[in-house]
Design a protein around this motif. Structure first.
Motif, short mmCIF file in Angstrom:
data_model
loop_
_atom_site.label_atom_id
_atom_site.label_comp_id
_atom_site.label_asym_id
_atom_site.label_seq_id
_atom_site.Cartn_x
_atom_site.Cartn_y
_atom_site.Cartn_z
N GLY A 9 10.61 -7.84 -1.25
CA GLY A 9 10.20 -9.11 -0.65
C GLY A 9 11.17 -9.56 0.43
O GLY A 9 12.23 -8.96 0.64
N GLY A 10 10.78 -10.62 1.11
CA GLY A 10 11.64 -11.16 2.16
C GLY A 10 10.89 -12.09 3.07
O GLY A 10 9.76 -12.50 2.78
N LEU A 11 11.53 -12.40 4.20
CA LEU A 11 10.95 -13.27 5.21
C LEU A 11 10.39 -12.41 6.34
O LEU A 11 11.08 -11.52 6.85
N VAL A 12 9.15 -12.67 6.71
CA VAL A 12 8.51 -11.90 7.78
C VAL A 12 7.68 -12.84 8.63
O VAL A 12 7.17 -13.86 8.15
N GLN A 13 7.54 -12.51 9.89
CA GLN A 13 6.73 -13.33 10.80
C GLN A 13 5.25 -13.05 10.61
O GLN A 13 4.87 -11.95 10.17
N PRO A 14 4.41 -14.01 10.93
CA PRO A 14 2.96 -13.75 10.87
C PRO A 14 2.59 -12.51 11.69
O PRO A 14 3.10 -12.31 12.79
N GLY A 15 1.72 -11.70 11.11
CA GLY A 15 1.34 -10.45 11.74
C GLY A 15 2.22 -9.28 11.35
O GLY A 15 1.90 -8.13 11.67
N GLY A 16 3.30 -9.55 10.68
CA GLY A 16 4.23 -8.49 10.29
C GLY A 16 3.80 -7.77 9.02
O GLY A 16 2.73 -8.03 8.45
N SER A 17 4.67 -6.86 8.58
CA SER A 17 4.38 -6.02 7.42
C SER A 17 5.56 -5.99 6.45
O SER A 17 6.71 -6.18 6.86
N LEU A 18 5.24 -5.76 5.20
CA LEU A 18 6.25 -5.54 4.17
C LEU A 18 5.69 -4.52 3.18
O LEU A 18 4.45 -4.43 3.00
N ARG A 19 6.58 -3.80 2.53
CA ARG A 19 6.17 -2.92 1.43
C ARG A 19 6.93 -3.33 0.18
O ARG A 19 8.16 -3.27 0.15
N LEU A 20 6.18 -3.72 -0.83
CA LEU A 20 6.77 -4.07 -2.12
C LEU A 20 6.76 -2.85 -3.03
O LEU A 20 5.84 -2.02 -2.97
N SER A 21 7.77 -2.78 -3.88
CA SER A 21 7.87 -1.70 -4.87
C SER A 21 7.90 -2.28 -6.27
O SER A 21 8.49 -3.35 -6.48
N CYS A 22 7.31 -1.58 -7.19
CA CYS A 22 7.34 -1.93 -8.61
C CYS A 22 7.78 -0.69 -9.36
O CYS A 22 6.99 0.26 -9.53
N GLU A 23 9.02 -0.70 -9.79
CA GLU A 23 9.56 0.46 -10.51
C GLU A 23 9.36 0.26 -12.00
O GLU A 23 9.77 -0.77 -12.55
N ALA A 24 8.73 1.24 -12.63
CA ALA A 24 8.41 1.15 -14.05
C ALA A 24 9.33 2.04 -14.86
O ALA A 24 9.73 3.11 -14.42
N SER A 25 9.65 1.60 -16.07
CA SER A 25 10.47 2.42 -16.95
C SER A 25 10.03 2.23 -18.40
O SER A 25 9.41 1.23 -18.76
N ASN A 26 10.37 3.24 -19.20
CA ASN A 26 10.10 3.28 -20.64
C ASN A 26 8.62 3.43 -20.97
O ASN A 26 8.21 3.13 -22.10
N PHE A 27 7.83 3.86 -20.00
CA PHE A 27 6.45 4.25 -20.25
C PHE A 27 5.99 5.05 -19.04
O PHE A 27 6.60 4.95 -17.96
N PRO A 28 4.94 5.87 -19.17
CA PRO A 28 4.47 6.67 -18.04
C PRO A 28 3.49 5.87 -17.18
O PRO A 28 2.30 5.80 -17.47
N PRO A 29 3.95 5.24 -16.10
CA PRO A 29 3.08 4.34 -15.34
C PRO A 29 1.88 5.03 -14.73
O PRO A 29 0.86 4.38 -14.47
N GLU A 30 1.97 6.35 -14.53
CA GLU A 30 0.84 7.04 -13.91
C GLU A 30 -0.39 7.06 -14.81
O GLU A 30 -1.51 7.26 -14.34
N ASP A 31 -0.22 6.83 -16.10
CA ASP A 31 -1.33 6.89 -17.04
C ASP A 31 -2.03 5.55 -17.24
O ASP A 31 -3.06 5.49 -17.93
N TYR A 32 -1.50 4.49 -16.66
CA TYR A 32 -2.01 3.15 -16.95
C TYR A 32 -2.27 2.36 -15.67
O TYR A 32 -1.67 2.62 -14.62
N ALA A 33 -3.14 1.38 -15.82
CA ALA A 33 -3.41 0.48 -14.70
C ALA A 33 -2.21 -0.43 -14.46
O ALA A 33 -1.63 -0.98 -15.40
N ILE A 34 -1.86 -0.55 -13.19
CA ILE A 34 -0.78 -1.44 -12.76
C ILE A 34 -1.38 -2.40 -11.72
O ILE A 34 -2.05 -1.93 -10.78
N ALA A 35 -1.13 -3.67 -11.89
CA ALA A 35 -1.69 -4.67 -10.98
C ALA A 35 -0.58 -5.43 -10.27
O ALA A 35 0.52 -5.59 -10.79
N TRP A 36 -0.92 -5.89 -9.07
CA TRP A 36 -0.08 -6.84 -8.35
C TRP A 36 -0.75 -8.21 -8.38
O TRP A 36 -1.95 -8.34 -8.12
#
Length: 123
Positions: A9-36
């Motif tokens: 996250g952070g501060l961005v101007q209108p029209g700009g872009s960001l990439r958020l990350s969600c790092e998962a641990s203690n379970f296999p995230p590829e096998d389950y639904a993950i929502a934002w």
């Protein structure tokens, strides 16, 4: 214990872009639904994107972000990403990732949540 940690996250101007990350641990995230989700001041939590477990590949988006945001997963890094483009001031919110350890995305209460990351869109 299932853990989810958001970053990017952070501060961005209108029209700009960001990439958020969600790092998962203690379970296999590829096998389950993950929502934002996101929550703006004074507003309810809003589910904006979700990716199914890999056995049933599918992504869903809220109308408010469709065409601008993309959810994806890197199984080698146990991370789910939210690529956000053409950001608008209305996108300002705290962004969370969440899972209920189900295969399919849906409108249910998620048991596990990250701590959130702030996104501010402002000139």
């Amino acid at each position: 214990q299932v853990q989810l940690v958001e970053s990017g996250g952070g501060l961005v101007q209108p029209g700009g872009s960001l990439r958020l990350s969600c790092e998962a641990s203690n379970f296999p995230p590829e096998d389950y639904a993950i929502a934002w989700f996101r929550q703006a001041p004074g507003k309810e939590h809003e589910q904006i994107a979700c990716i199914n477990g890999r056995s049933v590949p599918r992504q869903i988006y809220a109308a408010s972000v469709k065409g601008r945001f993309t959810i994806s997963r890197d199984d080698t890094e146990n991370t789910v990403f939210l690529e956000m483009n053409n950001l608008k001031p209305d996108d300002t919110a705290v962004y969370y990732c969440a899972t209920d350890l189900r295969i399919f995305c849906g409108t249910y209460d998620n048991k596990y949540w990250g701590q959130g990351t702030q996104v501010t869109v402002s000139s």
